[in-house]
Design a protein around this motif. Structure first.
Motif, PDB file in Angstrom:
ATOM      1  N   VAL A 271      60.166  55.116  67.559  1.00  0.00           N
ATOM      2  CA  VAL A 271      59.845  54.439  68.584  1.00  0.00           C
ATOM      3  C   VAL A 271      60.778  53.383  68.913  1.00  0.00           C
ATOM      4  N   GLN A 272      61.411  52.854  67.969  1.00  0.00           N
ATOM      5  CA  GLN A 272      62.522  52.120  68.340  1.00  0.00           C
ATOM      6  C   GLN A 272      63.761  52.315  69.157  1.00  0.00           C
ATOM      7  N   ALA A 273      63.913  53.883  69.311  1.00  0.00           N
ATOM      8  CA  ALA A 273      64.827  54.296  69.892  1.00  0.00           C
ATOM      9  C   ALA A 273      64.435  54.537  71.380  1.00  0.00           C
ATOM     10  N   LEU A 274      63.042  54.546  71.861  1.00  0.00           N
ATOM     11  CA  LEU A 274      62.745  54.512  73.329  1.00  0.00           C
ATOM     12  C   LEU A 274      62.129  52.970  73.483  1.00  0.00           C
ATOM     13  N   ALA A 275      62.230  52.081  72.802  1.00  0.00           N
ATOM     14  CA  ALA A 275      61.610  50.744  73.075  1.00  0.00           C
ATOM     15  C   ALA A 275      62.185  50.157  74.284  1.00  0.00           C
ATOM     16  N   PRO A 276      63.700  50.336  74.509  1.00  0.00           N
ATOM     17  CA  PRO A 276      64.199  49.746  75.928  1.00  0.00           C
ATOM     18  C   PRO A 276      63.502  50.205  77.098  1.00  0.00           C
ATOM     19  N   PHE A 277      62.912  51.441  76.831  1.00  0.00           N
ATOM     20  CA  PHE A 277      62.204  51.889  78.215  1.00  0.00           C
ATOM     21  C   PHE A 277      60.928  51.479  78.663  1.00  0.00           C
ATOM     22  N   GLY A 278      60.364  50.670  77.567  1.00  0.00           N
ATOM     23  CA  GLY A 278      58.859  50.022  77.760  1.00  0.00           C
ATOM     24  C   GLY A 278      57.775  51.119  78.166  1.00  0.00           C
ATOM     25  N   GLU A 279      57.042  50.685  78.869  1.00  0.00           N
ATOM     26  CA  GLU A 279      55.665  51.678  79.163  1.00  0.00           C
ATOM     27  C   GLU A 279      56.064  53.227  79.649  1.00  0.00           C
ATOM     28  N   LYS A 280      57.269  53.248  80.235  1.00  0.00           N
ATOM     29  CA  LYS A 280      57.674  54.604  80.345  1.00  0.00           C
ATOM     30  C   LYS A 280      57.590  55.541  79.316  1.00  0.00           C
ATOM     31  N   SER A 281      57.716  55.114  77.957  1.00  0.00           N
ATOM     32  CA  SER A 281      57.822  55.650  76.711  1.00  0.00           C
ATOM     33  C   SER A 281      56.512  56.021  76.045  1.00  0.00           C
TER      34      SER A 281
END
Length: 296
Positions: A271-281
């Motif tokens: 989850v942390q790996a994709l956190a910078p992409f917000g709702e996109k993830s």
């Protein structure tokens, strides 16, 4: 959209494509087509092609452009299961609640059905590349990713060490090697391929790869857990086979509670790996939650 609805939509798209791509003509060797189709359509979750489609959509690509590659990965995964079930390997009679391939078609035809699916996967990807040859370099790179992940430095390498480790006490490093290659490699590759074919930038590819590594390992650890405490009816296969075959697993080395804790830690990292992409993830996070917290 509800996750289960979204997954079913992707499964329907993939199944229709697999039916279209897999050979079915009547000929002298048509039994091999029947055997290949039997295992491909024996009720798989289509996880790997779904991950590829989702990665492409995450970047903004078109799912239809990656379908041949997604179907190819499913064929390779299915071939590995056919061979895994053979008497010389795990010697399983059931897969997904149905008789395994060699129980229907015999050991020799089971071997050939696996070989046929592996070879046909690359035939399919090459055909798609030749028919529509723009972005040629990216398509060749995608095929290389899949070949490497399913080969002797990936899935096959992991299977080799797994087979050599039966009836032995192995250390955590060896177990991680088995899991990261036998299972995780063919989860990481579809995500990377979907991103590559959709022309992901470096930041996106790094983040998706990190996500995939954590999900791939957690998925296999959960399989180890379910082999001990899972419901055979829900899993569609016999539980306890790891103990029966005297295989070292996360629970056998670390215990059940520590293994469950490890799964949750890996999920948090994904989850942390994709956190910078917000709702996109959102879809990926929902999917990872669904995969690593499967019902016991």
């Amino acid at each position: 959209m509800d996750l289960r609805v979204a997954l079913q939509n992707k499964v329907n798209l993939i199944d229709a494509a697999l039916d279209k791509y897999l050979p079915s003509e009547k000929s002298a060797q048509n039994i091999i087509f029947d055997a290949m189709r039997y295992s491909v359509f024996a009720g798989g979750k289509r996880l790997r092609p779904i991950l590829m489609l989702a990665a492409s959509e995450f970047i903004g690509g078109n799912a239809k452009d990656v379908l041949p590659f997604a179907c190819a990965v499913e064929m390779i995964h299915t071939y590995s299961l056919i061979h895994d079930d053979l008497p010389a390997m795990d010697n399983d009679d059931y897969r997904r609640g149905k008789l395994t391939n060699h129980k229907i078609y015999g050991e020799g035809m089971g071997i050939l059905a696996g070989d046929g699916l592996l070879n046909y996967a690359f035939e399919l990807m090459l055909k798609a590349t030749l028919e529509k040859n723009e972005n040629l370099q990216k398509k060749v790179l995608a095929m290389h990713e899949i070949a490497k992940a399913s080969g002797v430095r990936g899935m096959i390498g992991g299977q080799v060490v797994d087979l050599m480790s039966e009836n032995k006490q192995i250390d955590e490093e060896t177990l991680d090697f088995i899991h990261n290659n036998k299972t995780a490699a063919l989860i990481i590759a579809p995500i990377r391929v979907g991103a590559i074919l959709a022309e992901a930038n470096e930041e996106e590819l790094i983040a998706l790869t990190e996500f995939a590594k954590n999900i791939g390992l957690s998925f296999q650890i959960m399989d180890d857990i379910l082999d001990i405490i899972g419901d055979e009816k829900k899993l569609g296969k016999k539980v306890g086979s790891d103990i029966e075959n005297q295989k070292s697993t996360y629970p056998s080395i670390h215990g059940l509670d520590a293994s469950i804790k490890k799964v949750n830690e890996l999920f948090d990292k994904s989850v942390q790996a994709l956190a910078p992409f917000g709702e996109k993830s959102t879809f990926f996070i929902q999917l990872s939650d669904y995969l690593v917290k499967r019902e016991y």
